[in-house]
Motif scaffolding. Structure first.
Motif, PDB file in Angstrom:
ATOM      1  N   SER A 142       4.002 -45.268  12.570  1.00 24.57           N
ATOM      2  CA  SER A 142       3.004 -44.458  13.273  1.00 24.57           C
ATOM      3  C   SER A 142       3.323 -42.974  13.148  1.00 24.57           C
ATOM      4  O   SER A 142       2.434 -42.145  12.946  1.00 24.57           O
ATOM      5  CB  SER A 142       2.936 -44.857  14.750  1.00 24.57           C
ATOM      6  OG  SER A 142       2.495 -46.194  14.887  1.00 24.57           O
ATOM      7  N   ASN A 192       7.536 -46.246  16.957  1.00 24.62           N
ATOM      8  CA  ASN A 192       7.155 -46.876  15.701  1.00 24.62           C
ATOM      9  C   ASN A 192       7.166 -45.813  14.596  1.00 24.62           C
ATOM     10  O   ASN A 192       6.326 -44.903  14.589  1.00 24.62           O
ATOM     11  CB  ASN A 192       5.756 -47.488  15.849  1.00 24.62           C
ATOM     12  CG  ASN A 192       5.341 -48.294  14.635  1.00 24.62           C
ATOM     13  OD1 ASN A 192       5.479 -47.848  13.509  1.00 24.62           O
ATOM     14  ND2 ASN A 192       4.817 -49.484  14.874  1.00 24.62           N
ATOM     15  N   LYS A 226      -4.018 -42.076  18.529  1.00 21.87           N
ATOM     16  CA  LYS A 226      -3.552 -43.459  18.653  1.00 21.87           C
ATOM     17  C   LYS A 226      -2.180 -43.612  18.000  1.00 21.87           C
ATOM     18  O   LYS A 226      -1.272 -44.262  18.558  1.00 21.87           O
ATOM     19  CB  LYS A 226      -4.555 -44.410  18.004  1.00 21.87           C
ATOM     20  CG  LYS A 226      -4.153 -45.878  18.090  1.00 21.87           C
ATOM     21  CD  LYS A 226      -5.183 -46.773  17.413  1.00 21.87           C
ATOM     22  CE  LYS A 226      -4.766 -48.237  17.488  1.00 21.87           C
ATOM     23  NZ  LYS A 226      -5.760 -49.125  16.817  1.00 21.87           N
ATOM     24  N   LEU A 227      -2.017 -43.014  16.834  1.00 25.58           N
ATOM     25  CA  LEU A 227      -0.721 -43.048  16.161  1.00 25.58           C
ATOM     26  C   LEU A 227       0.328 -42.293  16.968  1.00 25.58           C
ATOM     27  O   LEU A 227       1.485 -42.722  17.058  1.00 25.58           O
ATOM     28  CB  LEU A 227      -0.852 -42.436  14.758  1.00 25.58           C
ATOM     29  CG  LEU A 227      -1.679 -43.227  13.742  1.00 25.58           C
ATOM     30  CD1 LEU A 227      -1.858 -42.423  12.472  1.00 25.58           C
ATOM     31  CD2 LEU A 227      -1.034 -44.567  13.429  1.00 25.58           C
ATOM     32  N   GLN A 228      -0.078 -41.189  17.568  1.00 30.53           N
ATOM     33  CA  GLN A 228       0.837 -40.416  18.397  1.00 30.53           C
ATOM     34  C   GLN A 228       1.336 -41.230  19.590  1.00 30.53           C
ATOM     35  O   GLN A 228       2.527 -41.240  19.904  1.00 30.53           O
ATOM     36  CB  GLN A 228       0.146 -39.143  18.887  1.00 30.53           C
ATOM     37  CG  GLN A 228       1.055 -38.208  19.670  1.00 30.53           C
ATOM     38  CD  GLN A 228       0.323 -36.968  20.129  1.00 30.53           C
ATOM     39  OE1 GLN A 228      -0.517 -37.008  21.020  1.00 30.53           O
ATOM     40  NE2 GLN A 228       0.625 -35.845  19.501  1.00 30.53           N
ATOM     41  N   PHE A 235      -7.944 -41.737  15.869  1.00 26.38           N
ATOM     42  CA  PHE A 235      -6.922 -42.357  15.037  1.00 26.38           C
ATOM     43  C   PHE A 235      -5.604 -41.581  15.135  1.00 26.38           C
ATOM     44  O   PHE A 235      -4.522 -42.169  15.299  1.00 26.38           O
ATOM     45  CB  PHE A 235      -7.399 -42.401  13.585  1.00 26.38           C
ATOM     46  CG  PHE A 235      -6.523 -43.188  12.647  1.00 26.38           C
ATOM     47  CD1 PHE A 235      -5.803 -44.295  13.079  1.00 26.38           C
ATOM     48  CD2 PHE A 235      -6.418 -42.822  11.315  1.00 26.38           C
ATOM     49  CE1 PHE A 235      -4.996 -45.016  12.209  1.00 26.38           C
ATOM     50  CE2 PHE A 235      -5.617 -43.536  10.437  1.00 26.38           C
ATOM     51  CZ  PHE A 235      -4.905 -44.629  10.877  1.00 26.38           C
ATOM     52  N   TYR A 236      -5.698 -40.267  15.082  1.00 29.04           N
ATOM     53  CA  TYR A 236      -4.500 -39.422  15.129  1.00 29.04           C
ATOM     54  C   TYR A 236      -3.744 -39.592  16.446  1.00 29.04           C
ATOM     55  O   TYR A 236      -2.532 -39.793  16.461  1.00 29.04           O
ATOM     56  CB  TYR A 236      -4.920 -37.958  14.941  1.00 29.04           C
ATOM     57  CG  TYR A 236      -3.770 -36.978  14.904  1.00 29.04           C
ATOM     58  CD1 TYR A 236      -3.066 -36.755  13.718  1.00 29.04           C
ATOM     59  CD2 TYR A 236      -3.389 -36.266  16.036  1.00 29.04           C
ATOM     60  CE1 TYR A 236      -2.008 -35.849  13.672  1.00 29.04           C
ATOM     61  CE2 TYR A 236      -2.338 -35.361  16.004  1.00 29.04           C
ATOM     62  CZ  TYR A 236      -1.652 -35.158  14.821  1.00 29.04           C
ATOM     63  OH  TYR A 236      -0.609 -34.264  14.778  1.00 29.04           O
ATOM     64  N   GLY A 272      -8.425 -45.495   9.582  1.00 29.54           N
ATOM     65  CA  GLY A 272      -8.636 -45.641  11.015  1.00 29.54           C
ATOM     66  C   GLY A 272     -10.093 -45.811  11.403  1.00 29.54           C
ATOM     67  O   GLY A 272     -10.433 -45.738  12.586  1.00 29.54           O
ATOM     68  N   SER A 322       1.428 -44.477  19.789  1.00 28.66           N
ATOM     69  CA  SER A 322       2.258 -45.571  19.292  1.00 28.66           C
ATOM     70  C   SER A 322       3.694 -45.095  19.056  1.00 28.66           C
ATOM     71  O   SER A 322       4.657 -45.809  19.355  1.00 28.66           O
ATOM     72  CB  SER A 322       1.666 -46.134  18.002  1.00 28.66           C
ATOM     73  OG  SER A 322       2.469 -47.169  17.483  1.00 28.66           O
ATOM     74  N   TRP A 323       3.831 -43.892  18.544  1.00 24.12           N
ATOM     75  CA  TRP A 323       5.170 -43.349  18.311  1.00 24.12           C
ATOM     76  C   TRP A 323       5.876 -43.055  19.627  1.00 24.12           C
ATOM     77  O   TRP A 323       7.040 -43.403  19.824  1.00 24.12           O
ATOM     78  CB  TRP A 323       5.081 -42.082  17.470  1.00 24.12           C
ATOM     79  CG  TRP A 323       6.304 -41.215  17.539  1.00 24.12           C
ATOM     80  CD1 TRP A 323       6.410 -39.970  18.061  1.00 24.12           C
ATOM     81  CD2 TRP A 323       7.622 -41.554  17.073  1.00 24.12           C
ATOM     82  NE1 TRP A 323       7.702 -39.506  17.967  1.00 24.12           N
ATOM     83  CE2 TRP A 323       8.469 -40.457  17.359  1.00 24.12           C
ATOM     84  CE3 TRP A 323       8.170 -42.683  16.454  1.00 24.12           C
ATOM     85  CZ2 TRP A 323       9.819 -40.453  17.039  1.00 24.12           C
ATOM     86  CZ3 TRP A 323       9.522 -42.681  16.138  1.00 24.12           C
ATOM     87  CH2 TRP A 323      10.336 -41.578  16.426  1.00 24.12           C
ATOM     88  N   GLY A 333       2.462 -41.937   9.692  1.00 22.70           N
ATOM     89  CA  GLY A 333       1.012 -41.869   9.550  1.00 22.70           C
ATOM     90  C   GLY A 333       0.441 -40.627  10.194  1.00 22.70           C
ATOM     91  O   GLY A 333      -0.450 -39.973   9.640  1.00 22.70           O
ATOM     92  N   GLN A 334       0.956 -40.280  11.364  1.00 24.11           N
ATOM     93  CA  GLN A 334       0.481 -39.082  12.058  1.00 24.11           C
ATOM     94  C   GLN A 334       0.768 -37.827  11.232  1.00 24.11           C
ATOM     95  O   GLN A 334      -0.078 -36.938  11.124  1.00 24.11           O
ATOM     96  CB  GLN A 334       1.136 -38.981  13.432  1.00 24.11           C
ATOM     97  CG  GLN A 334       0.544 -37.854  14.274  1.00 24.11           C
ATOM     98  CD  GLN A 334       1.289 -37.652  15.568  1.00 24.11           C
ATOM     99  OE1 GLN A 334       2.388 -38.148  15.757  1.00 24.11           O
ATOM    100  NE2 GLN A 334       0.698 -36.896  16.485  1.00 24.11           N
TER     101      GLN A 334
END
Length: 280
Positions: free
Chosen positions: A94, A91, A81-83, A78-79, A21, A85-86, A97-98
């Motif tokens: 995501s 997703n 952002k993945l949250q 980054f963390y 990230g 996205s989910w 990844g989180q």
């Protein structure tokens, strides 16, 4: 060297997966903080190979509190952002990844709890505004701008908290950089968002006013840059009285940041905002 330094710090302190990230903005943050804190005049520079440069050693800044802090900020962004996205798109990549980054995130949050909380609540507020299709450009920008202001002030450290003038000026730079980033992203994404019907405050503002954006976006962007440059120059005036300005590290770091604030961001504003207005 700062970019590689932040990347190495992320891997060393928060896990290798978090390095995926990595963004340039946090390298700029590390360089600016290192430049004005005057705590470290010449950081350690090491040469190490990595996945991106397997055949040669890339130079990286090490043993810098500013670099380690910027690495943690990168993990937070980054963390979350993945949250998002989910939560927004469900997703599963995501979400996976989180979960994979959770250990590194918890470690970063333990070291910098104030910033971790503020980033979380700022992005949460931003998501709320986007969900209700906020039509005010200033209102939509505010959570991200305030978040960047808080990040730039580094409140989890006493380096700037004990220096109210620097603390204020760094916050001013962060606020205007954050507002500029949010707006320039909206400018760059406006056509794609129009096609995909994703939220974009410029589209919402345009629709509300019969096809015309009431605020001159280019003017707002340039005002952000003017405020940023003014605060940066005041910071330099303070720093130049505290350290040896013939120091090569100071000269090089100042040159990069000067180029960013005075030339690079202005060129992007002219290119992107000018093109947007032509299309309208």
């Amino acid at each position: 060297m700062y970019y590689c330094g932040v990347c190495k710090s992320i891997g060393r302190n928060f896990g290798q997966l978090s390095r995926f990230g990595l963004v340039y903005e946090t390298a700029v943050l590390a360089m600016l903080l290192d430049l004005v804190c005057t705590k470290v005049t010449t950081p350690d520079i090491i040469g190490k190979s990595c996945i991106a440069h397997p055949l040669k050693k890339a130079k990286a800044v090490e043993n810098s509190e500013c670099v380690d802090y910027a690495a943690a900020v990168n993990v937070f962004l980054f963390y979350f952002k993945l949250q998002d996205s989910w939560q927004d798109d469900k997703n599963f990549l995501s979400a996976a990844g989180q979960r994979a980054l959770k250990r590194g995130f918890k470690k970063a949050a333990k070291q910098y709890p104030m910033v971790a909380d503020f980033v979380y609540f700022s992005l949460r507020e931003l998501a709320k505004l986007e969900k209700i299709n906020c039509k005010s450009i200033d209102e939509a920008c505010e959570p991200f701008a305030k978040m960047m202001s808080y990040i730039f002030k580094w409140p989890d450290s006493d380096i700037f908290v004990n220096n109210p003038v620097k603390f204020y000026l760094l916050g001013k730079i962060g606020y205007n950089v954050g507002k500029w980033i949010y707006l320039i992203d909206a400018v760059c994404d406006i056509e794609d968002d129009r096609k995909s019907k994703n939220y974009n405050v410029l589209i919402k503002s345009q629709n509300e006013n019969s096809g015309v954006i009431t605020e001159d976006v280019k003017t707002v962007l340039n005002l952000c840059l003017a405020n940023c440059a003014e605060a940066y120059q005041e910071l330099l005036t303070i720093v130049e009285k505290e350290i040896d300005t013939d120091n090569l590290h100071f000269i090089n770091a100042k040159g990069v940041i000067d180029n960013l604030f005075y030339i690079g961001m202005r060129n992007i504003t002219e290119k992107k905002a000018g093109k947007m207005h032509e299309s309208l």
